[in-house]
Design a protein around this motif. Structure first.
Motif, PDB file in Angstrom:
ATOM      1  N   VAL A  50       0.847  -1.187   0.000  1.00  0.00           N
ATOM      2  CA  VAL A  50       0.000   0.000   0.000  1.00  0.00           C
ATOM      3  C   VAL A  50       0.886   1.241   0.000  1.00  0.00           C
ATOM      4  N   LEU A  51       1.882   1.268   0.843  1.00  0.00           N
ATOM      5  CA  LEU A  51       2.745   2.434   0.977  1.00  0.00           C
ATOM      6  C   LEU A  51       4.192   1.988   1.172  1.00  0.00           C
ATOM      7  N   ALA A  52       5.116   2.837   0.727  1.00  0.00           N
ATOM      8  CA  ALA A  52       6.534   2.540   0.906  1.00  0.00           C
ATOM      9  C   ALA A  52       7.252   3.792   1.385  1.00  0.00           C
ATOM     10  N   GLY A  53       8.440   3.596   1.954  1.00  0.00           N
ATOM     11  CA  GLY A  53       9.289   4.707   2.368  1.00  0.00           C
ATOM     12  C   GLY A  53       8.681   5.560   3.462  1.00  0.00           C
ATOM     13  N   HIS A  54       8.809   6.885   3.306  1.00  0.00           N
ATOM     14  CA  HIS A  54       8.320   7.824   4.330  1.00  0.00           C
ATOM     15  C   HIS A  54       6.806   7.717   4.501  1.00  0.00           C
ATOM     16  N   ARG A  55       6.099   7.410   3.420  1.00  0.00           N
ATOM     17  CA  ARG A  55       4.647   7.253   3.526  1.00  0.00           C
ATOM     18  C   ARG A  55       4.305   6.026   4.382  1.00  0.00           C
ATOM     19  N   ALA A  56       5.110   4.991   4.317  1.00  0.00           N
ATOM     20  CA  ALA A  56       4.889   3.809   5.155  1.00  0.00           C
ATOM     21  C   ALA A  56       5.076   4.152   6.628  1.00  0.00           C
ATOM     22  N   ILE A  57       6.124   4.904   6.932  1.00  0.00           N
ATOM     23  CA  ILE A  57       6.377   5.316   8.314  1.00  0.00           C
ATOM     24  C   ILE A  57       5.228   6.184   8.815  1.00  0.00           C
ATOM     25  N   ALA A  58       4.771   7.114   7.996  1.00  0.00           N
ATOM     26  CA  ALA A  58       3.664   7.984   8.399  1.00  0.00           C
ATOM     27  C   ALA A  58       2.399   7.175   8.659  1.00  0.00           C
ATOM     28  N   ALA A  59       2.131   6.161   7.842  1.00  0.00           N
ATOM     29  CA  ALA A  59       0.946   5.326   8.044  1.00  0.00           C
ATOM     30  C   ALA A  59       1.041   4.565   9.355  1.00  0.00           C
ATOM     31  N   LEU A  60       2.212   4.043   9.665  1.00  0.00           N
ATOM     32  CA  LEU A  60       2.389   3.342  10.934  1.00  0.00           C
ATOM     33  C   LEU A  60       2.234   4.309  12.103  1.00  0.00           C
ATOM     34  N   GLU A  61       2.813   5.489  11.986  1.00  0.00           N
ATOM     35  CA  GLU A  61       2.717   6.474  13.066  1.00  0.00           C
ATOM     36  C   GLU A  61       1.272   6.893  13.329  1.00  0.00           C
ATOM     37  N   GLU A  62       0.414   6.838  12.307  1.00  0.00           N
ATOM     38  CA  GLU A  62      -0.996   7.171  12.511  1.00  0.00           C
ATOM     39  C   GLU A  62      -1.681   6.202  13.469  1.00  0.00           C
ATOM     40  N   LEU A  95       2.927   1.744  22.383  1.00  0.00           N
ATOM     41  CA  LEU A  95       4.125   2.241  21.711  1.00  0.00           C
ATOM     42  C   LEU A  95       3.818   3.641  21.210  1.00  0.00           C
ATOM     43  N   GLY A  96       4.653   4.605  21.566  1.00  0.00           N
ATOM     44  CA  GLY A  96       4.328   5.989  21.272  1.00  0.00           C
ATOM     45  C   GLY A  96       5.159   6.646  20.193  1.00  0.00           C
ATOM     46  N   ALA A  97       6.276   6.045  19.805  1.00  0.00           N
ATOM     47  CA  ALA A  97       7.147   6.674  18.819  1.00  0.00           C
ATOM     48  C   ALA A  97       7.959   5.605  18.104  1.00  0.00           C
ATOM     49  N   PRO A 113      -1.429  -6.721  16.845  1.00  0.00           N
ATOM     50  CA  PRO A 113      -1.617  -8.057  17.416  1.00  0.00           C
ATOM     51  C   PRO A 113      -2.643  -8.899  16.662  1.00  0.00           C
ATOM     52  N   ASP A 114      -3.654  -8.247  16.058  1.00  0.00           N
ATOM     53  CA  ASP A 114      -4.660  -8.993  15.291  1.00  0.00           C
ATOM     54  C   ASP A 114      -4.264  -9.154  13.817  1.00  0.00           C
ATOM     55  N   LEU A 115      -3.058  -8.728  13.473  1.00  0.00           N
ATOM     56  CA  LEU A 115      -2.530  -8.821  12.108  1.00  0.00           C
ATOM     57  C   LEU A 115      -3.376  -8.067  11.089  1.00  0.00           C
ATOM     58  N   SER A 116      -3.972  -6.957  11.513  1.00  0.00           N
ATOM     59  CA  SER A 116      -4.747  -6.150  10.582  1.00  0.00           C
ATOM     60  C   SER A 116      -3.858  -5.213   9.761  1.00  0.00           C
ATOM     61  N   TRP A 117      -2.625  -4.999  10.185  1.00  0.00           N
ATOM     62  CA  TRP A 117      -1.653  -4.211   9.433  1.00  0.00           C
ATOM     63  C   TRP A 117      -0.253  -4.666   9.788  1.00  0.00           C
TER      64      TRP A 117
END
Length: 139
Positions: A50-62, A95-97, A113-117
């Motif tokens: 779905v996303l790679a690079g900085h966009r992947a990090i931003a999606a996880l941080e959301e 996890l905060g950061a 934990p539910d493997l949704s992402w």
């Protein structure tokens, strides 16, 4: 002797950025990796990032702060993740950061934990984020 090891730098980071964390035991590790591979390997092999690079990090941080499972030891050749230094797994509460450089260096895989992402980290090719749609969760 067990199969899982420790990543002291990851443990120090988790102590700083999560409410609490624990290591997964060998049985939990095996189950996690097996379930993760069944769920995500077909998507990765199909190039369905779905996303790679900085966009992947931003999606996880959301998703943060969140309960996050982090593990290493599963080779994902398609993205240049060779599994890291050893088999290790952690479950972090709130996890905060992120420390993307550490996660890439250790070639960790982060997931709900539910493997949704999931978010895969490689020191060779960067970061890849995959969030499953409701139809994908059935697989």
């Amino acid at each position: 002797m067990g199969i899982t090891g420790r990543l002291l730098d990851v443990e120090s980071w988790l102590t700083l950025v999560s409410e609490s964390w624990r290591s997964l035991d060998d049985s939990e590790y095996r189950e996690l990796v097996r379930d993760w591979i069944v769920r995500f390997r077909p998507l990765i092999r199909g190039g369905q990032y779905v996303l790679a690079g900085h966009r992947a990090i931003a999606a996880l941080e959301e998703h943060l702060p969140a309960e996050v499972v982090l593990f290493s030891g599963a080779r994902i050749e398609e993205i240049g993740n060779l599994g890291g230094a050893c088999a290790a797994a952690y479950r972090a509460e709130r996890l905060g950061a992120l420390d993307a450089a550490l996660l890439r260096h250790r070639e960790l895989i982060a997931c709900a934990p539910d493997l949704s992402w999931t978010c895969l980290f490689s020191h060779e090719t960067g970061s890849f984020f995959q969030e499953l749609l409701s139809g994908d969760l059935a697989s």
